[in-house]
Design a protein around this motif. Structure first.
Motif, PDB file in Angstrom:
ATOM      1  N   ILE A 132       0.830  -1.199   0.000  1.00 10.01           N
ATOM      2  CA  ILE A 132       0.000   0.000   0.000  1.00 10.01           C
ATOM      3  C   ILE A 132       0.866   1.252   0.000  1.00 10.01           C
ATOM      4  N   ALA A 133       1.950   1.223   0.776  1.00 10.83           N
ATOM      5  CA  ALA A 133       2.866   2.370   0.793  1.00 10.83           C
ATOM      6  C   ALA A 133       3.468   2.595  -0.590  1.00 10.83           C
ATOM      7  N   LEU A 134       3.881   1.531  -1.257  1.00  3.66           N
ATOM      8  CA  LEU A 134       4.443   1.649  -2.593  1.00  3.66           C
ATOM      9  C   LEU A 134       3.418   2.173  -3.600  1.00  3.66           C
ATOM     10  N   ALA A 135       2.150   1.872  -3.360  1.00  4.97           N
ATOM     11  CA  ALA A 135       1.088   2.290  -4.274  1.00  4.97           C
ATOM     12  C   ALA A 135       0.620   3.718  -4.025  1.00  4.97           C
ATOM     13  N   GLY A 136       1.223   4.383  -3.050  1.00  6.76           N
ATOM     14  CA  GLY A 136       0.835   5.773  -2.810  1.00  6.76           C
ATOM     15  C   GLY A 136       0.255   6.031  -1.444  1.00  6.76           C
ATOM     16  N   GLY A 137       0.181   5.013  -0.609  1.00  4.83           N
ATOM     17  CA  GLY A 137      -0.267   5.219   0.762  1.00  4.83           C
ATOM     18  C   GLY A 137      -1.727   4.863   0.981  1.00  4.83           C
ATOM     19  N   ASP A 138      -2.153   5.008   2.238  1.00  2.00           N
ATOM     20  CA  ASP A 138      -3.491   4.580   2.642  1.00  2.00           C
ATOM     21  C   ASP A 138      -4.593   5.334   1.919  1.00  2.00           C
ATOM     22  N   ALA A 139      -4.425   6.636   1.752  1.00  4.63           N
ATOM     23  CA  ALA A 139      -5.474   7.433   1.104  1.00  4.63           C
ATOM     24  C   ALA A 139      -5.702   6.973  -0.327  1.00  4.63           C
ATOM     25  N   ALA A 140      -4.608   6.752  -1.042  1.00  2.00           N
ATOM     26  CA  ALA A 140      -4.735   6.286  -2.432  1.00  2.00           C
ATOM     27  C   ALA A 140      -5.371   4.901  -2.484  1.00  2.00           C
ATOM     28  N   ALA A 141      -4.987   4.029  -1.544  1.00  2.00           N
ATOM     29  CA  ALA A 141      -5.561   2.687  -1.519  1.00  2.00           C
ATOM     30  C   ALA A 141      -7.064   2.744  -1.264  1.00  2.00           C
ATOM     31  N   LEU A 142      -7.491   3.603  -0.360  1.00  2.00           N
ATOM     32  CA  LEU A 142      -8.920   3.702  -0.054  1.00  2.00           C
ATOM     33  C   LEU A 142      -9.688   4.349  -1.206  1.00  2.00           C
ATOM     34  N   ASP A 143      -9.039   5.243  -1.943  1.00  2.00           N
ATOM     35  CA  ASP A 143      -9.679   5.775  -3.153  1.00  2.00           C
ATOM     36  C   ASP A 143      -9.949   4.654  -4.146  1.00  2.00           C
ATOM     37  N   LEU A 144      -8.973   3.739  -4.288  1.00  2.00           N
ATOM     38  CA  LEU A 144      -9.170   2.592  -5.173  1.00  2.00           C
ATOM     39  C   LEU A 144     -10.298   1.702  -4.662  1.00  2.00           C
ATOM     40  N   ALA A 145     -10.332   1.490  -3.339  1.00  2.00           N
ATOM     41  CA  ALA A 145     -11.404   0.671  -2.768  1.00  2.00           C
ATOM     42  C   ALA A 145     -12.762   1.276  -3.087  1.00  2.00           C
ATOM     43  N   ALA A 146     -12.876   2.586  -2.962  1.00  2.00           N
ATOM     44  CA  ALA A 146     -14.153   3.243  -3.248  1.00  2.00           C
ATOM     45  C   ALA A 146     -14.532   3.087  -4.719  1.00  2.00           C
ATOM     46  N   LYS A 147     -13.532   3.104  -5.615  1.00  2.00           N
ATOM     47  CA  LYS A 147     -13.824   2.929  -7.041  1.00  2.00           C
ATOM     48  C   LYS A 147     -14.394   1.538  -7.321  1.00  2.00           C
ATOM     49  N   TYR A 148     -13.976   0.556  -6.538  1.00  2.00           N
ATOM     50  CA  TYR A 148     -14.488  -0.796  -6.742  1.00  2.00           C
ATOM     51  C   TYR A 148     -16.000  -0.870  -6.524  1.00  2.00           C
ATOM     52  N   PHE A 149     -16.532   0.011  -5.684  1.00  2.00           N
ATOM     53  CA  PHE A 149     -17.985   0.009  -5.488  1.00  2.00           C
ATOM     54  C   PHE A 149     -18.692   0.337  -6.799  1.00  2.00           C
ATOM     55  N   GLY A 150     -18.109   1.247  -7.581  1.00  2.00           N
ATOM     56  CA  GLY A 150     -18.691   1.576  -8.876  1.00  2.00           C
ATOM     57  C   GLY A 150     -18.631   0.431  -9.857  1.00  2.00           C
ATOM     58  N   ASP A 151     -17.704  -0.479  -9.622  1.00  2.00           N
ATOM     59  CA  ASP A 151     -17.589  -1.669 -10.478  1.00  2.00           C
ATOM     60  C   ASP A 151     -18.393  -2.841  -9.925  1.00  2.00           C
ATOM     61  N   ASN A 152     -19.186  -2.585  -8.898  1.00  2.00           N
ATOM     62  CA  ASN A 152     -19.971  -3.642  -8.244  1.00  2.00           C
ATOM     63  C   ASN A 152     -19.058  -4.769  -7.765  1.00  2.00           C
ATOM     64  N   ALA A 153     -17.960  -4.375  -7.112  1.00  2.00           N
ATOM     65  CA  ALA A 153     -16.983  -5.341  -6.607  1.00  2.00           C
ATOM     66  C   ALA A 153     -16.699  -5.079  -5.131  1.00  2.00           C
ATOM     67  N   PRO A 154     -17.710  -5.219  -4.267  1.00  2.00           N
ATOM     68  CA  PRO A 154     -17.507  -4.893  -2.855  1.00  2.00           C
ATOM     69  C   PRO A 154     -16.486  -5.793  -2.161  1.00  2.00           C
ATOM     70  N   LEU A 155     -16.318  -7.025  -2.634  1.00  2.00           N
ATOM     71  CA  LEU A 155     -15.330  -7.909  -2.006  1.00  2.00           C
ATOM     72  C   LEU A 155     -13.909  -7.403  -2.234  1.00  2.00           C
ATOM     73  N   LYS A 156     -13.649  -6.850  -3.426  1.00  2.00           N
ATOM     74  CA  LYS A 156     -12.336  -6.266  -3.675  1.00  2.00           C
ATOM     75  C   LYS A 156     -12.129  -5.029  -2.805  1.00  2.00           C
ATOM     76  N   ALA A 157     -13.161  -4.227  -2.663  1.00  2.00           N
ATOM     77  CA  ALA A 157     -13.070  -3.051  -1.787  1.00  2.00           C
ATOM     78  C   ALA A 157     -12.782  -3.477  -0.356  1.00  2.00           C
ATOM     79  N   LEU A 158     -13.411  -4.558   0.070  1.00  2.00           N
ATOM     80  CA  LEU A 158     -13.218  -5.040   1.432  1.00  2.00           C
ATOM     81  C   LEU A 158     -11.785  -5.523   1.639  1.00  2.00           C
ATOM     82  N   HIS A 159     -11.232  -6.211   0.667  1.00  2.00           N
ATOM     83  CA  HIS A 159      -9.838  -6.673   0.760  1.00  2.00           C
ATOM     84  C   HIS A 159      -8.904  -5.491   1.045  1.00  2.00           C
ATOM     85  N   ILE A 160      -9.087  -4.417   0.297  1.00  2.00           N
ATOM     86  CA  ILE A 160      -8.198  -3.261   0.454  1.00  2.00           C
ATOM     87  C   ILE A 160      -8.429  -2.574   1.794  1.00  2.00           C
ATOM     88  N   ALA A 161      -9.685  -2.334   2.140  1.00  2.00           N
ATOM     89  CA  ALA A 161      -9.987  -1.603   3.375  1.00  2.00           C
ATOM     90  C   ALA A 161      -9.507  -2.367   4.605  1.00  2.00           C
TER      91      ALA A 161
END
Length: 416
Positions: free
Chosen positions: A333-362
């Motif tokens: 997560i640090a290499l990917a830009g940190g916690d904020a960036a990771a959570l932004d990606l998790a939120a985007k997964y909701f738009g893709d109807n992929a809540p399990l992927k969002a949960l993995h990240i969160a």
């Protein structure tokens, strides 16, 4: 197929606990057989020479169950038969046991009870995580049942003109499961051999924590009951199922659905497909679709896989060692830009109807992170979406997701 009327948001046994056992009479099922409704039902089969009690209910219902059956007959109980070793089947034994009473169980029962006693703390904690909101009373210490008669495959006896045949069905919820067959009346007591909901897919692994139930043993056990050709089938829960054709059709569909899942899982394993692909892609064909209130098709697939190939999936050497994927997630997560960036990606997964992927990240965000509150919010939203998407058919799945939602709600409330 038998239908069971219940609140779709509650498991069958939790509903009985919530309603309270209450002051009600034993139910006359005909043929001198009486049912006392409990977390798991118990049955009194009366004869002129005394009665046979099939299961003894849960411990805190014992006095009421005894009162009900005492109102049916003043003849003593001569024999107690356990269809399996779960607490809701054997808990009332001290109340019903008396001098001269024969207690009968399949030979594996002491082995299974040893497991439950030795793992009681761990298994109890897991069960409370799922069911604590429902149970009003905790199980208390009680003497373990003492079996006076055991058998491996079959056992028969007669009492008061009735013949009782007991058959081992290790494919039930426990490897000590048995059915009670009354050949003259063509009535079979199956306990929880097919789970708490008759006509549903089997639960080869329960999320509360249990040993795997072997798929071939389940298929063979169902076939053993089919071969009896019963006209009445009495389970551990719900009302009796009546009619030889109806019973045969229901059992045959349960057997064939399970055989299909076994065969398709084997086919996929032989083709080198991954566990995750098989869990995602294997479905019952329309002609074999049956409800999934207790077991669930992808869980059955996983149970079959792990029963036969074990927990090592040949995906990574890391599976063999004690360093889990979670240990490196913060670094990634640090290499990917940190916690904020990771959570932004998790939120985007909701738009893709992929809540399990969002949960993995969160779930990878550490409690010390300044973004942990947001991570909990994303976890909570994901759990709610998963529950809404899954529906409310499978009560173990519902209870787990609801328990996670309550945990996250409490964590967020404490964080404010």
């Amino acid at each position: 197929m038998q239908s069971i009327t219940r609140d779709a948001n509650q498991p069958l046994n939790a509903q009985i606990i919530n309603d309270g056992l209450g002051k009600q009479d034993a139910v006359d099922l005909g043929n001198g057989i009486y049912m006392s409704k409990d977390v798991s039902n118990l049955y009194l089969v009366t004869t002129p020479a005394g009665s046979v009690l099939i299961n003894t209910g849960i411990i805190y219902s014992a006095a009421e169950n005894k009162r009900r059956f005492d109102a049916v007959t003043d003849k003593p109980i001569r024999k107690i038969v356990f269809t399996q070793s779960h607490e809701d089947h054997i808990g009332g034994w001290p109340t019903f046991n008396a001098a001269g009473v024969e207690t009968i169980g399949q030979a594996n029962l002491p082995f299974v009870r040893t497991q439950y006693r030795d793992l009681g703390k761990a298994m109890g904690a897991r069960s409370r995580r799922l069911w604590s909101r429902d149970q009003k009373q905790e199980l208390t210490e009680r003497p373990e049942p003492v079996l006076t008669t055991t058998f491996h495959d079959a056992h028969t006896f007669e009492l008061g003109g009735r013949r009782f045949e007991l058959y081992s069905v290790p494919g039930g919820e426990t490897v000590d499961s048995l059915v009670v067959w009354l050949p003259r009346e063509k009535i079979v007591f199956t306990g929880n051999m097919t789970g708490p909901l008759f006509g549903h897919v089997p639960n080869l692994y329960t999320v509360r924590g249990e040993r795997y139930r072997y798929v071939q043993w389940y298929i063979d056990s169902v076939q053993r009951v089919i071969d009896l050709n019963p006209e009445v089938l009495i389970t551990g829960h719900g009302e009796p199922v009546r009619g030889a054709a109806n019973i045969r059709a229901s059992l045959t569909k349960m057997r064939d659905a399970t055989q299909y899942l076994r065969d398709e899982t084997f086919k996929g394993m032989n083709a080198g497909k991954s566990l995750w692909e098989l869990m995602e892609t294997i479905k019952l064909p329309p002609e074999l679709v049956i409800p999934q209130g207790h077991g669930k098709v992808p869980w059955i697939v996983r149970a079959i896989w792990e029963e036969h190939l074990g927990w090592f999936r040949y995906e990574s050497s890391t599976e063999l060692y004690s360093v889990p994927p979670q240990s490196v997630l913060p670094d990634l997560i640090a290499l990917a830009g940190g916690d904020a960036a990771a959570l932004d990606l998790a939120a985007k997964y909701f738009g893709d109807n992929a809540p399990l992927k969002a949960l993995h990240i969160a779930e990878a965000i550490a409690p010390a992170s300044p973004y942990y509150h947001r991570a909990l919010e994303i976890q909570l939203y994901a759990q709610r979406l998963i529950l809404d998407t899954a529906g409310r058919e499978n009560f173990s799945e519902v209870r787990w997701l609801e328990s996670e939602i309550r945990r996250l709600e409490a964590a967020l409330a404490g964080d404010n």
